[in-house]
Design an enzyme around this catalytic site. Structure first.
Site, PDB file in Angstrom:
ATOM      1  N   HIS A 187      53.269  16.802  38.843  1.00  0.00           N
ATOM      2  CA  HIS A 187      53.019  17.821  37.824  1.00  0.00           C
ATOM      3  C   HIS A 187      51.719  17.429  37.130  1.00  0.00           C
ATOM      4  O   HIS A 187      51.544  16.267  36.754  1.00  0.00           O
ATOM      5  CB  HIS A 187      54.182  17.835  36.830  1.00  0.00           C
ATOM      6  CG  HIS A 187      54.185  19.036  35.943  1.00  0.00           C
ATOM      7  ND1 HIS A 187      53.189  19.293  35.036  1.00  0.00           N
ATOM      8  CD2 HIS A 187      55.064  20.057  35.837  1.00  0.00           C
ATOM      9  CE1 HIS A 187      53.467  20.423  34.401  1.00  0.00           C
ATOM     10  NE2 HIS A 187      54.591  20.907  34.876  1.00  0.00           N
TER      11      HIS A 187
ATOM     12  N   ARG B 281      49.398  26.027  30.771  1.00  0.00           N
ATOM     13  CA  ARG B 281      48.250  26.493  31.573  1.00  0.00           C
ATOM     14  C   ARG B 281      48.385  27.982  31.862  1.00  0.00           C
ATOM     15  O   ARG B 281      47.401  28.708  31.865  1.00  0.00           O
ATOM     16  CB  ARG B 281      48.154  25.689  32.874  1.00  0.00           C
ATOM     17  CG  ARG B 281      47.617  24.293  32.655  1.00  0.00           C
ATOM     18  CD  ARG B 281      47.502  23.515  33.954  1.00  0.00           C
ATOM     19  NE  ARG B 281      48.798  23.214  34.531  1.00  0.00           N
ATOM     20  CZ  ARG B 281      49.209  23.598  35.732  1.00  0.00           C
ATOM     21  NH1 ARG B 281      48.396  24.270  36.517  1.00  0.00           N
ATOM     22  NH2 ARG B 281      50.399  23.285  36.171  1.00  0.00           N
TER      23      ARG B 281
END
Ligand SMILES: Cc1cc2nc3c(=O)[nH]c(=O)nc-3n(C[C@H](O)[C@H](O)[C@H](O)COP(=O)(O)OP(=O)(O)OC[C@H]3O[C@@H](n4cnc5c(N)ncnc54)[C@H](O)[C@@H]3O)c2cc1C
Length: 568
Positions: free
Chosen positions: A237, A259
């Site tokens: 991740h 994001r």
């Protein structure tokens, strides 16, 4: 005298997969005895509880299961088993309705009353259902309440240590456990056993999964002779919190929605760099973003702690606080202001796409043994889309529960192979008679080795070196004893057993990574940077034969769509 128990269905693990399996099995046939055995406390352990971002499901107008399927196949670089992926996307719709309407989960809603679905990287539609940014707590609490309310047996703080075959070799007879509260061994005989211990790549220096996860299920499956597929596919991740070596918060994940909502990644020079690597910028898939970050770090453009930054400060502060309350609080605990400043981050090992090879009804090559959730392999191929993890565990957990209930009455309660039980106990007892050594040193060395040589960017030379070093670490661990001979709650002992499993599974990851001489999704080889022809896609299948790991490359069957085609 070995304590023994009997149950019709034995479920190992109480994450989304284990709890769904127990509920579905009991519902399908209430006369069957169902027991959930778990290393921690039911409802309080595992990674499903830690799910932040949410659950992918095609619900909204304009979205479709075909689109979800194509995103999953393309995200997985054409390596997923297409029948498993199809089952994932179609049954996710049923499971999300069950979670809401039967189990009582409250998910966030739009002003018009429809379920809110947010953007996650690598998807062509906003389809991630969530409860704020702490979705897993909602799901696991509701599932656990339902399990507690039913006549389902519980063996908590019971660590599974070996899958034991029947004395006649025909299928599984049951599972050997250590009751962690007393240190006693206990054998549970069962007609059907579900492996749902949730993988968990905690052999890397930076990692996200819960502390109870040490690939126990995968190591047990290897020792039982089962084939594991896609083991080289370890997902990093991109945004693990980097808060220094003094805190266990380092490595914990800051969710992808940051994001998705427009967060920027900056290097140590405060430069936004993602557009240099991919046109989708910060919204590229996890593998691409992690690799770009690793390249920036290797080039030395790092923050004070050796990582990079995530920045949300160009967005409206109040909105970031509202959408990401949990993340803002977590960052504040570590001295960072997520909504108004810069937060240090580093790619962190998050999820194992690889796992036990299984059929679409969750059965495996060992009669009576079933698998679901992160212990299973083949659903995601080379890359798991954010939001497909909890969908995977709940969908296949339910499938496994239904299948086990349907088969259990036809499966006999078998006599176990007593020699196998004795050998497993002897293995677990070995640390009490081994001389000196230092378990912590072995762990630290494993962390560094996997991060440096079997991590985000790999090469044949590094992988060969890692293979040899892993053997040396296994020897070092074998020689490491435990001074405290107490059995009850001896966490040093369990730590040592965890490490043994992590070393075995690290060797399987390394062997599969060496065998795959191309670059797909989470697996990137500097010496083989091309993906290779998609039509000839093959997956790795690793098995332990005697003491050797044997890897085969098996062709992917394009049962629904071929490379270059689309269902849309
Ligand atoms: C921080 C974090 C955030 C995440 N966010 C998302 C997200 O937003 N969306 C998404 O789709 N996925 C997310 N994931 C991934 C997701 O959590 C997993 O894909 C999924 O929950 C795995 O479910 P599971 O049931 O297979 O395993 P788990 O939920 O991990 O459960 C495993 C169970 O097995 C038990 N166990 C382990 N070893 C033994 C043993 N030896 N004996 C007995 N029991 C054992 C554990 O105690 C635990 O109860 C996230 C993961 C993490 C770590």
């Amino acid at each position: 005298m070995l304590a023994q128990l009997h149950t019709d269905i034995l479920v190992l693990g109480s994450g989304g997969a284990g709890l769904f399996a127990a509920l579905h099995a009991k519902q399908a046939d209430p006369r069957l005895s169902v027991t959930v055995a778990v290393k921690g406390l039911l409802g309080k352990c595992g990674c499903t509880r830690m799910v932040q971002g949410g659950y992918n499901v095609a619900l909204a107008q304009g979205d479709s299961v075909e689109r979800h399927f194509m995103d999953t196949i393309e995200g997985g670089k054409w390596l997923p088993d297409q029948d498993l992926a199809w089952k994932l996307v179609t049954l996710a719709v049923e499971r999300i309705h069950e979670l809401e309407n039967e189990l009582g989960c409250f998910f966030d809603r739009n002003p018009d009353g429809t379920v809110h679905q947010k953007a996650f990287a690598g998807q062509t539609f906003d389809r991630t259902v969530h409860k704020g940014d702490l979705t897993g707590i909602e799901i696991i609490n509701r599932l656990a309440e339902q399990v507690w309310a039913r006549d389902i047996g519980r063996l908590e703080e019971h660590r599974a240590v070996e899958l034991v075959r029947a004395a006649d070799g025909d299928g599984i007879a049951g599972v050997l456990f250590i009751d962690m509260r007393t240190g006693e061994y206990r054998f549970v005989r069962a007609r059907a056993v579900l492996l749902a211990t949730g993988g968990g790549p905690t052999m890397y220096k930076y990692h996200t999964p819960s502390g109870d996860k040490s690939c126990d299920g995968l190591a047990m499956a290897l020792r039982a002779g089962l084939a594991l597929r896609d083991m080289e596919m370890v997902q990093f991740h991109p945004t693990g919190l980097l808060a220094g070596t003094h805190t266990r918060m380092t490595g914990t994940v800051l969710e992808e929605g940051l994001r998705g909502a427009g967060g920027y990644l900056l290097n140590g020079d405060k430069e936004r760099f993602m557009s240099r690597y991919d046109a989708k910028g910060e919204r590229a898939t996890r593998d691409i973003v992690s690799r770009a970050m690793f390249a920036e770090m290797r080039a030395g453009r790092t923050t004070p702690n050796g990582g990079l930054y995530i920045s949300m400060q160009h967005l409206e502060r109040a909105e970031v606080g509202r959408q990401f309350k949990g993340m803002v609080e977590r960052c504040a605990d570590c001295g960072f202001d997520l909504a108004g400043g810069l937060v240090e981050v580093v790619p962190t090992a998050h999820y194992m796409m690889g796992g036990v090879e299984f059929r679409a009804d969750c059965s495996t090559s060992l009669r009576g043994l079933y698998v679901a959730g992160e212990d299973s392999g083949g659903v995601h191929g080379a890359n798991r889309l954010g939001g497909n993890g909890v969908a995977n565990s709940t969908v296949f957990g339910a499938v496994a529960g239904d299948t086990m209930a349907a088969h259990a009455r036809d499966l006999p309660l078998r006599a176990p192979d007593r020699a196998a039980i004795d050998a497993a106990i002897a293995r677990c007892e070995r640390p009490f008679s081994a001389p000196g050594g230092n378990v912590n040193e072995v762990r630290e060395a494993l962390y560094e080795l996997m991060w440096d040589k079997v991590g985000i960017i790999r090469s044949g030379a590094d992988l060969q070196a890692a293979r040899e070093r892993l053997q040396a670490l296994r020897d070092a661990l074998a020689a490491s004893g435990i001074r405290d001979a107490t059995r009850a709650y001896n966490l040093t002992w369990h730590d040592r057993l965890n490490l043994e499993n992590l070393l075995e599974v690290s060797a399987a990851i390394t062997a599969a990574a060496l065998a795959r001489e191309d670059s797909r999704g989470a697996h990137f080889r500097e010496d083989f940077p091309e993906a290779g022809p998609l039509e000839r896609s093959a997956y790795t299948s690793v098995r332990q034969v005697e003491d050797e790991l044997v890897v085969a490359m098996k062709p992917v069957a394009f049962t629904r769509v071929r490379p270059g085609e689309s269902l849309l």
